[in-house]
Design a protein around this motif. Structure first.
Motif, PDB file in Angstrom:
ATOM      1  N   TYR A  55       0.827  -1.204   0.000  1.00 54.17           N
ATOM      2  CA  TYR A  55       0.000   0.000   0.000  1.00 54.17           C
ATOM      3  C   TYR A  55       0.867   1.263   0.000  1.00 54.17           C
ATOM      4  O   TYR A  55       0.437   2.315  -0.462  1.00 54.17           O
ATOM      5  N   PHE A  56       2.097   1.127   0.489  1.00 52.62           N
ATOM      6  CA  PHE A  56       3.000   2.272   0.496  1.00 52.62           C
ATOM      7  C   PHE A  56       3.297   2.753  -0.916  1.00 52.62           C
ATOM      8  O   PHE A  56       3.508   3.954  -1.147  1.00 52.62           O
ATOM      9  N   VAL A  57       3.300   1.840  -1.898  1.00 52.34           N
ATOM     10  CA  VAL A  57       3.540   2.238  -3.289  1.00 52.34           C
ATOM     11  C   VAL A  57       2.399   3.125  -3.768  1.00 52.34           C
ATOM     12  O   VAL A  57       2.625   4.161  -4.404  1.00 52.34           O
ATOM     13  N   TYR A  58       1.170   2.746  -3.448  1.00 55.73           N
ATOM     14  CA  TYR A  58       0.019   3.565  -3.804  1.00 55.73           C
ATOM     15  C   TYR A  58       0.097   4.930  -3.132  1.00 55.73           C
ATOM     16  O   TYR A  58      -0.183   5.961  -3.769  1.00 55.73           O
ATOM     17  N   GLU A  59       0.482   4.970  -1.863  1.00 53.70           N
ATOM     18  CA  GLU A  59       0.585   6.245  -1.155  1.00 53.70           C
ATOM     19  C   GLU A  59       1.675   7.126  -1.753  1.00 53.70           C
ATOM     20  O   GLU A  59       1.519   8.350  -1.836  1.00 53.70           O
ATOM     21  N   ILE A  60       2.772   6.524  -2.182  1.00 56.25           N
ATOM     22  CA  ILE A  60       3.861   7.306  -2.781  1.00 56.25           C
ATOM     23  C   ILE A  60       3.407   7.934  -4.095  1.00 56.25           C
ATOM     24  O   ILE A  60       3.609   9.123  -4.346  1.00 56.25           O
ATOM     25  N   PHE A  61       2.761   7.140  -4.951  1.00 56.12           N
ATOM     26  CA  PHE A  61       2.332   7.670  -6.233  1.00 56.12           C
ATOM     27  C   PHE A  61       1.146   8.612  -6.118  1.00 56.12           C
ATOM     28  O   PHE A  61       0.980   9.509  -6.944  1.00 56.12           O
ATOM     29  N   SER A  62       0.301   8.422  -5.109  1.00 53.59           N
ATOM     30  CA  SER A  62      -0.856   9.315  -4.974  1.00 53.59           C
ATOM     31  C   SER A  62      -0.479  10.661  -4.373  1.00 53.59           C
ATOM     32  O   SER A  62      -1.216  11.630  -4.532  1.00 53.59           O
ATOM     33  N   SER A  63       0.667  10.752  -3.688  1.00 55.43           N
ATOM     34  CA  SER A  63       1.058  12.039  -3.118  1.00 55.43           C
ATOM     35  C   SER A  63       1.462  13.024  -4.219  1.00 55.43           C
ATOM     36  O   SER A  63       1.235  14.224  -4.085  1.00 55.43           O
ATOM     37  N   GLY A  64       2.060  12.538  -5.293  1.00 61.32           N
ATOM     38  CA  GLY A  64       2.382  13.391  -6.440  1.00 61.32           C
ATOM     39  C   GLY A  64       3.519  14.356  -6.214  1.00 61.32           C
ATOM     40  O   GLY A  64       3.746  15.243  -7.022  1.00 61.32           O
ATOM     41  N   THR A  65       4.253  14.222  -5.121  1.00 64.59           N
ATOM     42  CA  THR A  65       5.338  15.162  -4.841  1.00 64.59           C
ATOM     43  C   THR A  65       6.712  14.558  -5.076  1.00 64.59           C
ATOM     44  O   THR A  65       7.703  15.076  -4.609  1.00 64.59           O
ATOM     45  N   ILE A  66       6.786  13.454  -5.812  1.00 63.13           N
ATOM     46  CA  ILE A  66       8.066  12.795  -6.037  1.00 63.13           C
ATOM     47  C   ILE A  66       8.691  13.330  -7.319  1.00 63.13           C
ATOM     48  O   ILE A  66       8.076  13.345  -8.375  1.00 63.13           O
ATOM     49  N   ASN A  67       9.921  13.761  -7.186  1.00 64.10           N
ATOM     50  CA  ASN A  67      10.740  14.155  -8.327  1.00 64.10           C
ATOM     51  C   ASN A  67      11.878  13.139  -8.398  1.00 64.10           C
ATOM     52  O   ASN A  67      12.733  13.099  -7.520  1.00 64.10           O
ATOM     53  N   TRP A  68      11.882  12.291  -9.452  1.00 66.45           N
ATOM     54  CA  TRP A  68      12.818  11.179  -9.517  1.00 66.45           C
ATOM     55  C   TRP A  68      14.275  11.625  -9.591  1.00 66.45           C
ATOM     56  O   TRP A  68      15.164  10.867  -9.231  1.00 66.45           O
ATOM     57  N   SER A  69      14.549  12.833 -10.005  1.00 69.70           N
ATOM     58  CA  SER A  69      15.930  13.318 -10.072  1.00 69.70           C
ATOM     59  C   SER A  69      16.413  13.877  -8.731  1.00 69.70           C
ATOM     60  O   SER A  69      17.587  14.161  -8.592  1.00 69.70           O
ATOM     61  N   GLN A  70      15.506  14.068  -7.764  1.00 76.37           N
ATOM     62  CA  GLN A  70      15.885  14.588  -6.449  1.00 76.37           C
ATOM     63  C   GLN A  70      15.496  13.552  -5.372  1.00 76.37           C
ATOM     64  O   GLN A  70      14.334  13.443  -4.983  1.00 76.37           O
ATOM     65  N   PRO A  71      16.464  12.802  -4.883  1.00 72.81           N
ATOM     66  CA  PRO A  71      16.162  11.759  -3.884  1.00 72.81           C
ATOM     67  C   PRO A  71      15.563  12.299  -2.585  1.00 72.81           C
ATOM     68  O   PRO A  71      14.930  11.560  -1.852  1.00 72.81           O
ATOM     69  N   ALA A  72      15.754  13.569  -2.293  1.00 71.26           N
ATOM     70  CA  ALA A  72      15.186  14.134  -1.062  1.00 71.26           C
ATOM     71  C   ALA A  72      13.664  14.133  -1.086  1.00 71.26           C
ATOM     72  O   ALA A  72      13.024  14.192  -0.023  1.00 71.26           O
ATOM     73  N   THR A  73      13.052  14.069  -2.269  1.00 72.16           N
ATOM     74  CA  THR A  73      11.587  14.071  -2.350  1.00 72.16           C
ATOM     75  C   THR A  73      10.996  12.685  -2.181  1.00 72.16           C
ATOM     76  O   THR A  73       9.774  12.555  -2.130  1.00 72.16           O
ATOM     77  N   TYR A  74      11.828  11.649  -2.062  1.00 70.52           N
ATOM     78  CA  TYR A  74      11.317  10.285  -1.894  1.00 70.52           C
ATOM     79  C   TYR A  74      10.665  10.104  -0.536  1.00 70.52           C
ATOM     80  O   TYR A  74       9.746   9.327  -0.386  1.00 70.52           O
ATOM     81  N   CYS A  75      11.161  10.781   0.462  1.00 72.20           N
ATOM     82  CA  CYS A  75      10.633  10.661   1.837  1.00 72.20           C
ATOM     83  C   CYS A  75       9.507  11.652   2.016  1.00 72.20           C
ATOM     84  O   CYS A  75       9.619  12.827   1.691  1.00 72.20           O
ATOM     85  N   SER A  76       8.388  11.179   2.569  1.00 69.16           N
ATOM     86  CA  SER A  76       7.210  12.068   2.698  1.00 69.16           C
ATOM     87  C   SER A  76       7.261  12.929   3.931  1.00 69.16           C
ATOM     88  O   SER A  76       6.490  13.869   4.062  1.00 69.16           O
ATOM     89  N   SER A  77       8.132  12.636   4.891  1.00 68.46           N
ATOM     90  CA  SER A  77       8.126  13.437   6.125  1.00 68.46           C
ATOM     91  C   SER A  77       9.136  14.520   6.158  1.00 68.46           C
ATOM     92  O   SER A  77       9.745  15.016   5.393  1.00 68.46           O
TER      93      SER A  77
END
Length: 108
Positions: free
Chosen positions: A86-108
């Motif tokens: 379910y974490f994969v769904y939460e990651i993609f539904s947040s929409g704040t991930i920029n694949w070139s910036q690893p700092a955006t991978y963490c939601s907190s």
């Protein structure tokens, strides 16, 4: 010390009840299999049962006084997710991930 002694006393009580109920079948089984009653094998079996009961009751007891245990937890408590991946769904539904910036991978 009372927190630890209560579950151990319960384990002793349950062990006594189990020993009373399974003594005759155990005696019949060991006498038919070996031809004699072994005190040491019985002692080892009872100590193992006591160990297992003590470990179980030390983890389980004492039970919480209230049924709504979520109300007594702080707001930042982490909870277990029981839906697989379910974490994969939460990651993609947040929409704040920029694949070139690893700092955006963490939601907190």
């Amino acid at each position: 010390m009372g927190v630890y002694s209560f579950p151990i006393f319960i384990a002793v009580f349950i062990l006594f009840l189990l020993a009373v109920h399974i003594a005759i079948p155990w005696l019949i089984y060991t006498y038919r299999k070996y031809g004699y009653f072994s005190f040491w094998s019985t002692f080892i079996i009872l100590t193992f049962i006591f160990y297992a009961l003590s470990a179980y009751f030390l983890v389980i007891l004492p039970l919480p006084d209230v049924r709504d245990t979520c109300a007594i937890q702080s707001a930042d408590t982490k909870h277990v997710q029981f839906i697989p991946f379910y974490f994969v769904y939460e990651i993609f539904s947040s929409g704040t991930i920029n694949w070139s910036q690893p700092a955006t991978y963490c939601s907190s």
